[in-house]
Scaffold this motif. Sequence first.
Motif, PDB file in Angstrom:
ATOM      1  N   GLY A  23       4.334 -17.577 -38.680  1.00 20.88           N
ATOM      2  CA  GLY A  23       3.457 -17.561 -39.843  1.00 20.88           C
ATOM      3  C   GLY A  23       2.395 -18.639 -39.842  1.00 20.88           C
ATOM      4  O   GLY A  23       1.580 -18.705 -40.750  1.00 20.88           O
ATOM      5  N   LYS A  24       2.388 -19.503 -38.832  1.00 19.57           N
ATOM      6  CA  LYS A  24       1.432 -20.605 -38.804  1.00 19.57           C
ATOM      7  C   LYS A  24       0.278 -20.372 -37.833  1.00 19.57           C
ATOM      8  O   LYS A  24      -0.682 -21.113 -37.840  1.00 19.57           O
ATOM      9  N   LEU A  25       0.403 -19.366 -36.973  1.00 18.43           N
ATOM     10  CA  LEU A  25      -0.651 -19.109 -35.993  1.00 18.43           C
ATOM     11  C   LEU A  25      -1.529 -17.956 -36.472  1.00 18.43           C
ATOM     12  O   LEU A  25      -1.136 -16.808 -36.407  1.00 18.43           O
ATOM     13  N   ASP A  26      -2.712 -18.288 -36.968  1.00 18.72           N
ATOM     14  CA  ASP A  26      -3.659 -17.231 -37.299  1.00 18.72           C
ATOM     15  C   ASP A  26      -4.415 -16.870 -36.022  1.00 18.72           C
ATOM     16  O   ASP A  26      -4.193 -17.454 -34.964  1.00 18.72           O
ATOM     17  N   SER A  27      -5.304 -15.907 -36.100  1.00 15.98           N
ATOM     18  CA  SER A  27      -5.986 -15.462 -34.879  1.00 15.98           C
ATOM     19  C   SER A  27      -6.837 -16.563 -34.265  1.00 15.98           C
ATOM     20  O   SER A  27      -6.943 -16.662 -33.043  1.00 15.98           O
ATOM     21  N   GLY A  28      -7.419 -17.438 -35.087  1.00 15.01           N
ATOM     22  CA  GLY A  28      -8.204 -18.556 -34.553  1.00 15.01           C
ATOM     23  C   GLY A  28      -7.336 -19.551 -33.802  1.00 15.01           C
ATOM     24  O   GLY A  28      -7.674 -19.990 -32.703  1.00 15.01           O
ATOM     25  N   SER A  29      -6.201 -19.903 -34.397  1.00 11.38           N
ATOM     26  CA  SER A  29      -5.274 -20.819 -33.729  1.00 11.38           C
ATOM     27  C   SER A  29      -4.720 -20.205 -32.456  1.00 11.38           C
ATOM     28  O   SER A  29      -4.536 -20.898 -31.455  1.00 11.38           O
ATOM     29  N   LEU A  30      -4.463 -18.896 -32.503  1.00 16.02           N
ATOM     30  CA  LEU A  30      -3.945 -18.220 -31.322  1.00 16.02           C
ATOM     31  C   LEU A  30      -4.958 -18.287 -30.179  1.00 16.02           C
ATOM     32  O   LEU A  30      -4.585 -18.568 -29.038  1.00 16.02           O
ATOM     33  N   PHE A  66     -13.991 -26.527 -30.907  1.00 21.61           N
ATOM     34  CA  PHE A  66     -15.095 -27.012 -31.736  1.00 21.61           C
ATOM     35  C   PHE A  66     -15.480 -25.985 -32.794  1.00 21.61           C
ATOM     36  O   PHE A  66     -15.664 -26.327 -33.971  1.00 21.61           O
ATOM     37  N   LEU A  67     -15.607 -24.722 -32.392  1.00 22.50           N
ATOM     38  CA  LEU A  67     -15.966 -23.669 -33.344  1.00 22.50           C
ATOM     39  C   LEU A  67     -14.896 -23.476 -34.411  1.00 22.50           C
ATOM     40  O   LEU A  67     -15.213 -23.281 -35.588  1.00 22.50           O
ATOM     41  N   GLU A  68     -13.636 -23.554 -34.017  1.00 23.53           N
ATOM     42  CA  GLU A  68     -12.542 -23.417 -34.996  1.00 23.53           C
ATOM     43  C   GLU A  68     -12.581 -24.574 -35.992  1.00 23.53           C
ATOM     44  O   GLU A  68     -12.408 -24.382 -37.192  1.00 23.53           O
ATOM     45  N   LYS A  69     -12.833 -25.773 -35.500  1.00 19.00           N
ATOM     46  CA  LYS A  69     -12.952 -26.946 -36.380  1.00 19.00           C
ATOM     47  C   LYS A  69     -14.137 -26.787 -37.322  1.00 19.00           C
ATOM     48  O   LYS A  69     -14.029 -27.055 -38.518  1.00 19.00           O
TER      49      LYS A  69
END
Length: 176
Positions: A102-109, A159-162
Motif C-alpha cells: 500500500g505504500k508504493l504508488d506508480s511513481g514510487s514503483l 528528480f521529477l517525482e520529487k
Amino acid sequence: MKSLELIIERIILSSRWILVVFYIGLVAALAVYAVSFAYKFLKIASGVFELDEAEMILAMLGLIDAALVASLIVMVMISGYENFVSRFDEASEADNEVSFLGKLDSGSLKIKVASSIVAISSIHLLQVFLNADKYADGKIMWLTLMHLAFVASAVMLGFLEKLMSVTSKNDLKDKD
C-alpha cells in the motif's frame, strides 16, 4: 444514455482484472528463474574448490544479480497488483503485514524499478570490468555508456517525482 455510460465504465473498470494474467505469468517466470538460480548455485557449489578468487567473486556477483532481478519481479507483481487491480485484504489484516504494501504508488514503483535496473547494470558492468581482457574496448565503452544512461534516467525520474510531490503539496496548500 446514462445507462450506456455506466455499462462502459463497468467494462473499463472490470478490464483491470485482465492484468492478473500478467501477474500470474510473472509468478511463473519467477519460479522458472528460481530453478535457474538453484542450478547456478549448485554449479558454483560443486566447483567451490576449483574456482580461484576472481572466478568466485564473479559467480557471487551472478547470484546477487539474480536475487536483484527476482526482487524486481516481486516488487512489480505486488505493487502493480495493488495499484491497478485490488488491495491485498489478507496481508493488511494479518499481524505480520508486509511493510511496503500500500505504500508504493506508480511513481514510487518507477523509481524503485529504475534503481533496481541501475543496481543490476552496475553488477553486470563490474563483471565486465573484472573480465576486461575478454572484452573489446569498444564494447566496454558502450556498456559503460548504457549504464550511465540508466543512472541518468533514474536520477531524472527521482528528480521529477520529487518535483511532482512538491507541486502537489503546494497545490494542496493553495486550496486551503
